[in-house]
Design an enzyme around this catalytic site. Structure first.
Site, mmCIF file in Angstrom:
data_model
loop_
_atom_site.group_PDB
_atom_site.id
_atom_site.type_symbol
_atom_site.label_atom_id
_atom_site.label_comp_id
_atom_site.label_asym_id
_atom_site.label_seq_id
_atom_site.Cartn_x
_atom_site.Cartn_y
_atom_site.Cartn_z
ATOM 1 N N THR A 154 0.911 -1.122 0.000
ATOM 2 C CA THR A 154 0.000 0.000 0.000
ATOM 3 C C THR A 154 0.952 1.173 0.000
ATOM 4 O O THR A 154 2.118 1.002 0.335
ATOM 5 C CB THR A 154 -0.787 -0.061 1.335
ATOM 6 O OG1 THR A 154 -1.630 -1.196 1.326
ATOM 7 C CG2 THR A 154 -1.588 1.159 1.628
ATOM 8 N N SER A 184 -10.512 -3.433 1.793
ATOM 9 C CA SER A 184 -9.167 -3.195 2.322
ATOM 10 C C SER A 184 -9.222 -2.312 3.572
ATOM 11 O O SER A 184 -10.172 -1.557 3.764
ATOM 12 C CB SER A 184 -8.366 -2.482 1.235
ATOM 13 O OG SER A 184 -7.249 -1.856 1.783
ATOM 14 N N THR A 203 0.320 -0.223 6.301
ATOM 15 C CA THR A 203 0.472 -1.147 5.186
ATOM 16 C C THR A 203 0.513 -2.558 5.751
ATOM 17 O O THR A 203 0.730 -2.746 6.940
ATOM 18 C CB THR A 203 1.752 -0.835 4.370
ATOM 19 O OG1 THR A 203 1.852 -1.788 3.308
ATOM 20 C CG2 THR A 203 3.009 -0.907 5.227
HETATM 21 N N1 GLY Z 1 -3.260 -3.052 3.240
HETATM 22 C C1 GLY Z 1 -3.836 -3.268 1.996
HETATM 23 C C2 GLY Z 1 -4.827 -4.321 1.939
HETATM 24 O O1 GLY Z 1 -4.740 -5.337 2.650
HETATM 25 O O2 GLY Z 1 -5.735 -4.214 1.165
#
Ligand code: GLY
Length: 280
Positions: A154, A184, A203
């Site tokens: 991310t 998400s 992230t």
């Molecule tokens: N952190 C990004 C996702 O899992 O969608």
């Protein structure tokens, strides 16, 4: 003025030294440009500027170069929040646009601040967003080979401007090969949250970040008197209880910047006008 950005995770076992160097160079370039931008703009404008640059770089899993979902489509999620108005806006699973963070920016001015799926797509069309395919050859190959983790990540940015206002923006292509409709963390307060005391962008695996309420918890702890270091530390300790996979960056109102990860290693850079730190 302070700024910190991230571009997901780097895996020593599955990614080459060459890719690492490319990511380090890209982050250095983007953080320098974004800091320069911050000198004449507020934190809100700056996090949008930085995240747009990260979305436009195919090295990262957001915007161009995003992961492909199980049905072969790319769906993007992004969100934005500022400490001045304390307003959160975001888009979930929007298709066929280049920069979801710009759509999240439009939604700040609406009565309805978070849109998903078809609603987000038709809102983008109404606002004049052009059709854009974010697919790259590399991501298509990952999809064909059913590689779920090559782009884990991310992108995100937290900035503190000269007026002491904080803002945070986060954008993602998701985790790759997920079921269509999966949501998400990046467009939730678990992955992107700020108030006047602290801002955090996350992230990692969205399910773990949501279960750990990571960004919201860190910000609340700083608000309740924890140092930023202790707030990160306690929140990541709790994440261990669910074997969570996450990384987070943050800045508090005093300008202290922090990054922590549950597993090596978060791709991040920070800059305060003098010292530029880049992940190694
Ligand atoms: N952190 C990004 C996702 O899992 O969608």
């Amino acid at each position: 003025m302070k700024i910190i950005i991230h571009g997901g995770f780097f895996s020593e076992s599955s990614q080459s030294d060459e890719v690492k160097k490319q990511k380090q160079d890209s982050l250095k370039n983007i953080i320098k440009k974004s800091y320069e931008f911050l000198m004449s703009h507020d934190s809100m404008e700056t996090v949008i500027y930085a995240v747009k640059l990260l979305e436009d770089d195919p090295l990262f899993n957001a915007g161009i170069g995003s992961q492909i979902q199980r049905d072969g489509k790319i769906r993007l999620s992004a969100s934005l929040m500022d400490s001045e108005k304390n307003k959160f806006s975001g888009v979930i699973n929007v298709e066929d646009i280049k920069n979801p963070i710009l759509l999240a920016q439009y939604l700040r001015d609406e009565e309805d601040n978070v849109l998903s799926g078809e609603g987000a797509i038709s809102y983008a069309k109404n606002k004049g967003f052009d059709y854009y395919s974010s697919e790259t050859e590399e991501r298509r190959n990952d999809y064909i080979n059913n590689l779920k983790s090559s782009g884990v990540g991310t992108v995100g940015c937290v900035a503190l401007d000269k007026n002491g206002n904080l803002a945070v923006a986060t954008s993602t292509g998701g985790k790759g090969f997920e079921l269509p409709g999966r949501v998400s963390d990046s467009a939730t307060i678990a992955g992107n949250y700020v108030n006047k005391n602290c801002g955090v962008s996350c992230t990692g695996v969205g399910e773990d970040i949501v279960s750990g309420a990571v960004a919201a918890k860190i910000v609340t702890r700083v608000t309740d008197g924890f140092s930023i270091k202790d707030a990160f530390s306690k929140t990541f300790d709790e994440l261990k209880e669910i074997d969570g996979f996450a990384g987070a960056i943050g800045i508090d109102r005093l300008g202290q910047m922090y990054c922590q990860e549950s597993h090596p290693k978060v791709v991040y850079a920070s800059f305060d006008g003098e010292e530029l730190i880049v992940f190694e």
